[in-house]
Each structure stands twice: as C-alpha cells, then as structure tokens.
Enzyme design. Structure first.
Site: not given
Ligand code: ARG
Length: 469
Positions: A26, A113, A158-159, A280, A286, A288, A293, A320, A328
């Site tokens: 690890s 541990n 709304t909606h 783009s 473009k 973006n 996003e 443990y 982690k």
C-alpha cells in the site's frame, strides 16, 4: 534458513510470492502519511521513555533517526520500496539501517493497527480544517458576488420551467446557505476525528505500562480513545468526512449544472471567464465550460468513494481487518477533488460576467406574474383556490391571443373577473413580483440585503471555527 528480511517473517518458511507482495502493498498510497507517521512515532518513543520502557538515550537516538528520515522525505531523497509493503515498514526499515538494531525497539508496545489509524487521524484532522477554510472562502466570494449584482432580476425555476422572478443575488445566497451547512458539517466531525487511538496495540492494548493519554496530548489530539478495540476497528470518522465531501460536491455539482445552462447560447445569462473554460480542437467558435462539467463529473467519483468505503466496512468483524487498508485511497481522492473544486469555484465565480438584460427578458416570459395576479384576487377576498382558477382562465386567454397578462387590456380582464381594477398594473410589474416578497427569507431586495449582511457578520465571527494545532 537465511534470516527473513520481512519484518513479520519469523514464522514463515517460504517467501511471499511477488504477485502477493504487489497486491498487498500500500506504500504508493499511504506514503502520503509519512510525516504524520513519524510524528506519531516520535510521540510514541517519547512516551516509552517517560514510562521507563526505553532509556532516555535510546529515545534520543530514535527521535534523531526519525527526524533525519523526515528531512529526507521532505527533501524528496527518501527511497520508497514496495517490497516493504507500507509507509510504516519503509520508515522503520530506514530507521534500523540508520541507527542499527535499536530501530527495532520503536515498535515496542505498538502495532501497525493503532499506528495506521493514528496517522490517518492526524492527516484527516488537517484535511478537515482545510475544507473548512476553503468553504469559508467560497462563502465569502458568494456574498461578494451577491452584493455586486443586487439589482439583477432573473427567472426562478421549478421543474426548469420559469416560475417566479428572483434576484440573481438571492439565487447566489441560496448556495451560500448550502456551503455554510457544509462547513458546519466538516467542523462538527472534527471532534470525532480528533481522537488518539495510539496505545490500542493490535486490538487489546499492551502489557507494557504505557500511558495513551500522554501520546494523545503530545500529538495534540482533543481526546484519547477509551476502548482499544473500537480504536483500531472503527472508520466511521472517515465515513462521515467522506459523506460531507459527497454532499458538498453535490452542491457544487448543482451549481455547475446551472452555470453550464446559463452560459449556453440559449440562456445567455452569464459568460464564463476565459481562464476557466477551454476551446474545442475542431470547432473554432467553441468555449466550453469544462471546469463546471468536470466538477459535475467528479461528483460521481466522490459519491462512489463514500459508497466504496461503506461497502468495505459493512461485513467486517472486530477488530482490524486488512480490508481496511482500502480506506485511504478514496478518502485522499475525495478530499483532493473537493478541495480543488472549492478553490476553482472561489476563483471562477468573481470572474463571471453577468448579463442582466438577458436575465430580465427571460424572467418576463412565461407568465411570471400569474401567482401575483392570483394573490391580488385572494387579497380582495376571493378564496385562493378560486383565484388560482380565474387566473388560469386569464392565462389561457392570453395564450390564445398571443399576449401576456400585463398587456391584456383591463376591460378584457374584467370580463373574466370583475374584481380586477386598474391598480392591477402595479401588481403585474416584474419588479413588484420581486419586491413584494419581503418577508423574512424572501427574494425582495431588502431581504437579500439582510441575508448578505447576516452572512458577512457570520463570516467575521467565524474565522473557521477551530484553533490551530
Ligand atoms: N497498511 C496497513 C493498513 O493500511 C497497515 C496496518 C496493517 N496491519 C496488519 N496487521 N497487516 O491498514
């Protein structure tokens, strides 16, 4: 048989397969805990000295060795070895190479541990504080943006259908509220994160006369775990922080979705700054909203990390289990993602260009004042349900004639409902629809100003909500 190099190798007759060593290692992930690991070890060694378990000379040499290793790590000179499995054994091995067999005494009265969860709690305590600080900065930014655009009226939805006009600042302050709760949630979990598990050993404690509260105090933990099994077996402190990360990301994701919509050609409410957008590779025109996003997209991963850890824990018997090594990676990733997103938003939001005329125009469409007309009739004694119905008929009339309520001649209105009088014009105005909502929490300018004022006061008092340790 030649002496086994593995720290736990005494009872083994043959070597670990390379595949197993790779699968179980690890260090690539947990080396991030290295300096916390050393801090914990220094406290542990010091306590062993104070309790007469090690001599003061031994402690001095152990601490000096650990500090030298910390320097190497900070300066990027430390060589991490996968075959040594994890951060703990990498450091212990380096210590022994540096100071000789005495290095092997460091692990007296300790287990990996309790060691790993000590490291994790030290790290997480700092991580939580940085989220609190980043959230506070974002809240500050939101109040500034809200203050700057106080006169901007936009459609409230709304909606995703135009519903009633609101102030753009009211909309911004709604996010302020969400991030205020997010900050409080992080802060609230600090007392459960800030607990010292050191001394729990593998699970049952140790036969050495240690004093866990001494190490806890040396590491400036707010409290010390009172049950050794719980200390090594529990990860609910990670789960709650992960859930705070997920919730805050969901808030950022909703804001992202709105910024993406608002910056589209069709809405045209805002222009995102060049600094936070990209072009783009094929369409030259473009620009973006990639930051938005990606924040929206990464919200999926952060929520996934919470789910992964909940699932990882759900079947584990006390105490443990190696499964918990998986705690982690997702926690680090969720933390990093949220922190970066908060910082990006704090830099992006003030640079957004707002287009009040476009917002206002959009707010005027789609019968924004229908509720105000119904309220008008209800104030004149008509039961609201009936007022709703009558307004609906007027809306239908407008639709068939291609006009709006505020443009319908008074006489036509009165044909449908004689209760309507000339003063209706005032009530159907766009600004009236905003200004009329002046009760506590409403979108009227005076209320939005009150929200901003209170927010500023709160931000002044609340320097983050914790003392640095
Ligand atoms: N790398 C381990 C983890 O992160 C450290 C504790 C290992 N303990 C053990 N008994 N194998 O959980």
């Amino acid at each position: 048989m030649a002496e086994d190099k593995r720290m736990w190798g005494g009872r083994f007759e043959s070597a670990t397969s390379t595949h197993v060593a790779e699968f179980t290692a690890s260090v690539d992930v947990d080396k991030r805990l290295a300096l916390d690991d050393i801090r914990g070890s220094v406290a542990h060694a010091t306590m062993l000295g104070a309790q007469g378990i090690l001599t003061s000379d031994e402690v001095k040499r152990l601490v000096a060795g650990l500090e030298a290793i910390a320097r190497d790590i900070r300066e990027g000179r430390f060589e991490w070895r996968t075959e040594l499995e994890d951060v703990h054994m990498n450091i212990e091995q380096a210590l022994t190479e540096r100071i000789g067999p005495l290095g092997g005494k460091l692990h007296t009265a300790r287990s990996r541990n309790d060691q790993v969860v000590t490291d994790l709690r030290l790290w997480l305590r700092r991580a939580v504080r940085s989220q609190v600080r980043a959230l506070r900065v974002l809240r500050l930014v939101l109040t500034e943006v809200a203050q700057r655009h106080l006169n901007v009226v936009m459609p409230g939805y709304t909606h995703l259908q135009v519903a009633q006009p609101v102030l753009f600042s009211h909309h911004m302050m709604a996010y302020y509220e969400m991030f205020t709760r997010d900050q409080a949630r992080f802060l609230g979990s600090l007392s459960r994160v800030d607990v010292s598990p050191l001394g729990a050993g593998a699970l049952a404690g140790t036969s050495f006369p240690i004093e866990p509260r001494t190490t806890g105090e040396m590491l400036a933990f707010a409290s010390t775990a009172s049950n050794s099994m719980d200390a090594v077996a529990s990860r609910d402190f990670c789960l709650e922080v992960l859930s705070h990360c997920a919730i805050a990301m969901v808030h950022l994701s909703r804001l992202s979705e709105e910024l993406i919509l608002w910056s589209s050609h069709e809405f045209g409410f805002i222009t995102l700054p060049d600094s936070h957008t990209t072009g783009s590779s094929i369409m030259p025109q473009k620009k973006n909203p990639d930051v938005c996003e990606l924040v929206r997209g990464k919200t999926g991963s952060v929520c996934g990390h919470l789910m992964a850890q909940l699932m990882m824990m759900k079947g584990l018997p006390l105490a443990y289990n190696r499964d918990m090594q998986e705690d982690k990676e997702g926690l680090f990733a969720a933390h990093d993602t949220l922190l970066a997103a908060l910082q990006l938003y704090a830099s992006m939001l003030p640079a957004i260009e707002v287009h009040p005329a476009r917002m206002r125009k959009a707010a005027r469409g789609a019968f924004f004042n229908a509720t105000d007309l119904a309220d008008y009739l209800a104030r004149r004694g008509m039961p609201f349900r009936e007022a709703h119905h009558v307004t609906g008929r007027l809306v239908a009339l407008c639709l068939s004639e291609g006009t709006a309520l505020e443009s319908l001649p008074l006489a036509r209105m009165q044909e449908v409902c004689p209760l309507i009088e000339a003063d209706i014009n005032t009530y159907l105005r766009l600004d009236n629809a905003v200004d009329a909502r002046k009760h506590y929490g409403g979108t009227a300018r005076e209320q939005v100003e009150r929200q901003i004022r209170q927010a500023r006061q709160a931000l002044q008092v609340d320097g983050g909500g914790f003392s640095e340790r």
